[in-house]
Design a protein around this motif. Structure first.
Motif, PDB file in Angstrom:
ATOM      1  N   LEU A   7     -24.268 -23.951  37.352  1.00 50.45           N
ATOM      2  CA  LEU A   7     -24.177 -25.298  36.796  1.00 50.45           C
ATOM      3  C   LEU A   7     -25.050 -25.450  35.558  1.00 50.45           C
ATOM      4  O   LEU A   7     -24.686 -26.175  34.619  1.00 50.45           O
ATOM      5  N   VAL A   8     -26.208 -24.782  35.546  1.00 50.85           N
ATOM      6  CA  VAL A   8     -27.068 -24.824  34.355  1.00 50.85           C
ATOM      7  C   VAL A   8     -26.325 -24.260  33.151  1.00 50.85           C
ATOM      8  O   VAL A   8     -26.386 -24.794  32.039  1.00 50.85           O
ATOM      9  N   ARG A   9     -25.613 -23.172  33.373  1.00 54.21           N
ATOM     10  CA  ARG A   9     -24.886 -22.530  32.273  1.00 54.21           C
ATOM     11  C   ARG A   9     -23.667 -23.351  31.839  1.00 54.21           C
ATOM     12  O   ARG A   9     -23.315 -23.376  30.658  1.00 54.21           O
ATOM     13  N   GLU A  10     -23.024 -24.024  32.799  1.00 55.48           N
ATOM     14  CA  GLU A  10     -21.745 -24.670  32.509  1.00 55.48           C
ATOM     15  C   GLU A  10     -21.846 -26.159  32.201  1.00 55.48           C
ATOM     16  O   GLU A  10     -20.924 -26.721  31.605  1.00 55.48           O
ATOM     17  N   CYS A  11     -22.929 -26.788  32.597  1.00 53.33           N
ATOM     18  CA  CYS A  11     -23.029 -28.242  32.463  1.00 53.33           C
ATOM     19  C   CYS A  11     -22.929 -28.661  30.991  1.00 53.33           C
ATOM     20  O   CYS A  11     -23.717 -28.209  30.160  1.00 53.33           O
ATOM     21  N   PRO A  12     -21.981 -29.526  30.660  1.00 55.11           N
ATOM     22  CA  PRO A  12     -21.786 -29.897  29.262  1.00 55.11           C
ATOM     23  C   PRO A  12     -22.734 -30.988  28.769  1.00 55.11           C
ATOM     24  O   PRO A  12     -22.854 -31.201  27.562  1.00 55.11           O
ATOM     25  N   SER A  13     -23.394 -31.686  29.678  1.00 59.63           N
ATOM     26  CA  SER A  13     -24.231 -32.814  29.257  1.00 59.63           C
ATOM     27  C   SER A  13     -25.521 -32.331  28.606  1.00 59.63           C
ATOM     28  O   SER A  13     -25.903 -31.169  28.708  1.00 59.63           O
ATOM     29  N   ASP A  14     -26.189 -33.258  27.922  1.00 60.95           N
ATOM     30  CA  ASP A  14     -27.452 -32.927  27.266  1.00 60.95           C
ATOM     31  C   ASP A  14     -28.522 -32.606  28.311  1.00 60.95           C
ATOM     32  O   ASP A  14     -28.493 -33.103  29.438  1.00 60.95           O
ATOM     33  N   PHE A  15     -29.501 -31.795  27.901  1.00 57.46           N
ATOM     34  CA  PHE A  15     -30.622 -31.441  28.767  1.00 57.46           C
ATOM     35  C   PHE A  15     -31.893 -32.005  28.150  1.00 57.46           C
ATOM     36  O   PHE A  15     -32.502 -31.367  27.301  1.00 57.46           O
ATOM     37  N   PRO A  16     -32.309 -33.201  28.543  1.00 60.38           N
ATOM     38  CA  PRO A  16     -33.561 -33.752  28.003  1.00 60.38           C
ATOM     39  C   PRO A  16     -34.759 -32.932  28.463  1.00 60.38           C
ATOM     40  O   PRO A  16     -34.666 -32.149  29.411  1.00 60.38           O
ATOM     41  N   PRO A  17     -35.907 -33.103  27.785  1.00 58.55           N
ATOM     42  CA  PRO A  17     -37.089 -32.288  28.110  1.00 58.55           C
ATOM     43  C   PRO A  17     -37.476 -32.281  29.584  1.00 58.55           C
ATOM     44  O   PRO A  17     -37.768 -31.228  30.147  1.00 58.55           O
ATOM     45  N   SER A  18     -37.474 -33.447  30.228  1.00 60.99           N
ATOM     46  CA  SER A  18     -37.897 -33.489  31.631  1.00 60.99           C
ATOM     47  C   SER A  18     -36.962 -32.672  32.511  1.00 60.99           C
ATOM     48  O   SER A  18     -37.392 -32.036  33.483  1.00 60.99           O
ATOM     49  N   THR A  19     -35.675 -32.658  32.168  1.00 57.40           N
ATOM     50  CA  THR A  19     -34.696 -31.894  32.939  1.00 57.40           C
ATOM     51  C   THR A  19     -34.910 -30.397  32.760  1.00 57.40           C
ATOM     52  O   THR A  19     -34.884 -29.635  33.734  1.00 57.40           O
ATOM     53  N   VAL A  20     -35.125 -29.954  31.526  1.00 53.28           N
ATOM     54  CA  VAL A  20     -35.360 -28.531  31.260  1.00 53.28           C
ATOM     55  C   VAL A  20     -36.606 -28.058  31.994  1.00 53.28           C
ATOM     56  O   VAL A  20     -36.603 -27.004  32.645  1.00 53.28           O
ATOM     57  N   ALA A  21     -37.696 -28.826  31.889  1.00 54.48           N
ATOM     58  CA  ALA A  21     -38.949 -28.437  32.536  1.00 54.48           C
ATOM     59  C   ALA A  21     -38.800 -28.378  34.049  1.00 54.48           C
ATOM     60  O   ALA A  21     -39.289 -27.454  34.712  1.00 54.48           O
TER      61      ALA A  21
END
Length: 323
Positions: free
Chosen positions: A118-132
């Motif tokens: 899902l990390v690779r395929e998810c089309p939505s934006d990844f804000p900083p808190s989500t990435v961390a």
């Protein structure tokens, strides 16, 4: 029900003996039963709520894992994926700490390969808190899948200016702990930390950042030089883990900081009974590697000898400790 649980957990009205706490006890069976049919947003909300309320259970985790595997990738937002990964990593970490003395950490939750996809395929934006949060979760459970961390690195580069100090230190620690080389990312992390100002980091965040750069073998003398006086001034409030990480990092990175090291040793000596055996061993290793001498070193080893003598008298055959 998921949103209701989320609301109570968000307000913190779920303590033992409270009406909210009793509500969670009543909700638990029905939420666990309905979990496989919940949409990702509601599933993530329910998992977060039960984790924050301290009422997460294996049945709910098992049922939620089934839901994650069944739901189409198009239904997940990056926030949903991060929230779910965070909850499973927290549960795994608790179990690992419980089983630490047995020397057999639990297996990586089976949901993580699915979350990685899902990390690779998810089309939505990844804000900083989500990435961390995602990087921390995967690193914590020991899933260092190259494609996952590469995807996170790609989504991170270019937006580090939007990361706060906690997100920066978490991201650095996660990539280093997972053993994922990312030289360009670490170069940008160092620049962002220096521009942000290291005095804006928490004490634990500074220790995590030092550890990460040393662990990743990414040399950044300006960053270490900037952190050294700030960390030295805060050592009285630092946890034993933070003191240990700091000493290890400066030693492993071969960055000189004699005043910081002596201050850290004095703090470790004064609070040695609060340190875990592994932390004391790491501090001893750092002293030996630096070939240090002086009063701070002597006081540390004198205190350590006293503790060892006491340990041997009370437990001649310690299984888990310094010996």
């Amino acid at each position: 029900m998921a949103i209701l649980a989320w609301s109570y957990a968000q307000l913190g009205a779920v303590g033992e003996g409270t009406a909210g706490g009793r509500l969670f006890d009543v909700l638990a069976p029905s939420v666990s039963t309905s979990a496989p049919g919940l949409a990702p947003f509601f599933l993530a909300s329910a998992l977060w709520a039960f984790e924050r309320a301290g009422r997460l259970n294996s049945k709910l985790l098992e049922q939620a894992s089934m839901a994650v595997q069944r739901a189409p990738a198009s239904q997940f937002s990056s926030h949903d994926v991060a929230q779910i990964a965070w909850v499973y990593a927290r549960a795994w970490k608790r179990e690992a700490e419980t089983r630490e003395r047995q020397g057999a950490p639990p297996a990586t939750p089976t949901v993580f390969p699915v979350l990685g996809g899902l990390v690779r395929e998810c089309p939505s934006d990844f804000p900083p808190s989500t990435v961390a949060k995602l990087a921390w979760a995967f690193a914590t459970v020991g899933d260092s899948s190259p494609d996952v961390f590469e995807a996170l690195a790609v989504r991170t580069l270019g937006q580090l200016r939007n990361f706060n100090s906690l997100e920066l230190s978490t991201l650095a620690w996660s990539f280093a702990s997972a053993g994922r080389p990312a030289p360009l990312l670490f170069t940008e992390l160092a620049a962002r930390a220096l521009n942000h100002g290291v005095d804006g980091f928490t004490t634990q965040g500074l220790a995590m950042t030092l550890y990460a750069f040393a662990k990743a073998r990414h040399r950044s003398s300006p960053l270490f030089s900037a952190i050294a006086p700030v960390m030295q001034a805060r050592l009285t409030e630092a946890t034993p883990q933070a003191i240990t990480m700091t000493l290890w990092a400066f030693t492993a990175a071969r960055e000189p900081a004699p005043l910081l090291v002596d201050t850290a040793l004095r703090e470790a000596t004064a609070r040695m009974d609060q340190f875990r055996p592994r932390e004391i061993s790491t501090v001893s290793w750092a002293i030996g590697q630096q070939r240090r001498r002086g009063e701070a070193v002597k006081a540390f080893f004198d205190r350590l000898a006293e503790l060892l003598i006491c340990l041997l008298y009370t437990s001649p055959s310690p299984r888990d400790g310094l010996l």
